[in-house]
Scaffold this active site. Structure first.
Site, mmCIF file in Angstrom:
data_model
loop_
_atom_site.group_PDB
_atom_site.id
_atom_site.type_symbol
_atom_site.label_atom_id
_atom_site.label_comp_id
_atom_site.label_asym_id
_atom_site.label_seq_id
_atom_site.Cartn_x
_atom_site.Cartn_y
_atom_site.Cartn_z
ATOM 1 N N HIS A 1 54.723 -4.909 22.764
ATOM 2 C CA HIS A 1 54.769 -4.187 24.037
ATOM 3 C C HIS A 1 55.584 -4.957 25.068
ATOM 4 O O HIS A 1 56.353 -4.360 25.836
ATOM 5 C CB HIS A 1 53.355 -3.943 24.569
ATOM 6 C CG HIS A 1 52.502 -3.123 23.655
ATOM 7 N ND1 HIS A 1 51.145 -2.941 23.870
ATOM 8 C CD2 HIS A 1 52.800 -2.447 22.525
ATOM 9 C CE1 HIS A 1 50.658 -2.180 22.907
ATOM 10 N NE2 HIS A 1 51.636 -1.873 22.067
ATOM 11 N N HIS B 1 54.154 6.358 21.929
ATOM 12 C CA HIS B 1 53.783 4.953 21.798
ATOM 13 C C HIS B 1 54.403 4.337 20.553
ATOM 14 O O HIS B 1 54.791 3.160 20.566
ATOM 15 C CB HIS B 1 52.272 4.758 21.768
ATOM 16 C CG HIS B 1 51.909 3.312 21.692
ATOM 17 N ND1 HIS B 1 51.974 2.479 22.798
ATOM 18 C CD2 HIS B 1 51.579 2.509 20.650
ATOM 19 C CE1 HIS B 1 51.670 1.251 22.431
ATOM 20 N NE2 HIS B 1 51.421 1.242 21.130
ATOM 21 N N ASP C 1 56.577 0.957 20.444
ATOM 22 C CA ASP C 1 56.408 -0.132 19.480
ATOM 23 C C ASP C 1 57.710 -0.435 18.749
ATOM 24 O O ASP C 1 58.093 -1.604 18.577
ATOM 25 C CB ASP C 1 55.345 0.237 18.442
ATOM 26 C CG ASP C 1 53.929 -0.046 18.903
ATOM 27 O OD1 ASP C 1 53.746 -0.712 19.948
ATOM 28 O OD2 ASP C 1 52.988 0.392 18.205
ATOM 29 N N HIS D 1 54.923 -1.719 12.086
ATOM 30 C CA HIS D 1 55.519 -3.019 12.378
ATOM 31 C C HIS D 1 56.164 -3.649 11.144
ATOM 32 O O HIS D 1 57.243 -4.232 11.231
ATOM 33 C CB HIS D 1 54.457 -3.961 12.950
ATOM 34 C CG HIS D 1 53.791 -3.429 14.179
ATOM 35 N ND1 HIS D 1 54.482 -3.170 15.342
ATOM 36 C CD2 HIS D 1 52.499 -3.095 14.434
ATOM 37 C CE1 HIS D 1 53.648 -2.712 16.256
ATOM 38 N NE2 HIS D 1 52.434 -2.655 15.721
#
Length: 303
Positions: free
Chosen positions: A78, A237, A241, A264
């Site tokens: 973030h 969101h 990310d 991720h």
């Protein structure tokens, strides 16, 4: 386009989403070409950690840098996303724990912090990474891709068979030549399901999570009293990310990023694949502002 740093140092305190620890974050100006560097002030004498895709060695629900000597800096995505959104090139991030503070679960508090400190230009050209040919990583029904594009745009699709998700679009495309990171992406919060909480806490994760710093979803509804900030906040969101994960390469990308059910680990593997593919990318700087892709003309002005 010139490199950017902060006018002055600024600090904030918060709690780590996964550790539950109280942590102080301090952002300090840094010299041109020094990049984004993390420093664990709670570990006197430990090495500084410069962002690098090869150091992302823990991707359980966040992106965590781990050095060969074991210095960890976690949940950086973030904060890195805010740096990308404001075009910050050089900064020292001092932190008093192994994890960044989660704040409200979005990048907006970090945007406020950075703008409060003031953003200044440095007399050195910004270095971009321009993608020259497509690079893709596939894992079953999940995939991510970078393609040549004269600017920066993101298209992401998520897939959750759940009433709260089925009420809103699960695919979003944003071309940052026409739309603002601060307005469209920075306020989108992280999210999680009630049924995951017990599992996460058994594994030492999510210990600092609450309705104040995450969207929490039960079997049917969003539990946060204020509801969602955007109808499609979940996928926005995921874009937040992804932008943060991609900025771990240390430079803004001139490229189109797309993906389905990305996370991720996949985002990091994509960066590693890009850097390892001969002829897939190049460094580029611009002396004539007219040559800079229009996506980057929308960066907020400096102080």
């Amino acid at each position: 386009m010139l490199q950017r740093t902060l006018r002055q140092a600024i600090s904030a305190t918060g709690v780590g989403l996964h550790s539950g620890e109280r942590v102080k974050l301090t952002l300090l100006p840094a010299a041109p070409d020094s990049g984004i560097v993390f420093r664990r002030t709670d570990l006197p004498g430990s090495e500084d950690v410069k962002v690098d895709p090869s150091l992302v060695n823990d991707t359980r629900l966040s992106s965590t840098l781990v050095t060969p000597t074991g210095v960890r800096v976690g949940t950086i995505e973030h904060l890195m996303s805010a740096f990308a959104g404001l075009g910050i090139d050089n900064l020292v991030v001092e932190v008093t724990a192994a994890e960044m503070p989660i704040m409200d679960g979005s990048a907006a508090p970090f945007i406020y912090l950075l703008q409060s400190a003031g953003i200044v230009e440095q007399a050195v050209p910004k270095r971009f990474i321009r993608v020259l040919k497509p690079v893709e990583v596939v894992d079953g029904d999940k995939w991510v891709k970078l393609e040549p594009y004269d600017g920066f745009k993101v298209q992401l699709a998520i897939e959750f068979n759940h009433p709260a998700f089925n009420r809103a679009p699960q695919t979003v495309e944003i071309d940052f030549a026409r739309r603002s990171y601060i307005d469209e992406i920075s306020r989108a919060r992280t999210f999680g399901f009630m049924h995951e909480v017990e599992y996460m806490r058994q594994h030492g994760l999510g210990l600092g999570g609450s309705l104040d710093n995450a969207i929490v979803i039960d079997d049917e509804y969003v539990l946060n009293p204020e509801g969602l900030r955007f109808p499609d906040e979940f996928v926005r969101h995921k874009i937040l990310d992804a932008i943060g994960d991609l900025y771990i390469v240390g430079h803004p990308l001139i490229a189109a990023f797309s993906g389905r059910k990305s996370g991720h680990a996949l985002n990091n593997q994509l960066l590693r694949t890009l850097l390892a593919t001969p002829g897939a990318w190049e460094y580029v700087s611009f002396s004539d502002p007219a040559e800079v892709p229009s996506s980057f003309h929308r960066l907020p002005e400096v102080a």
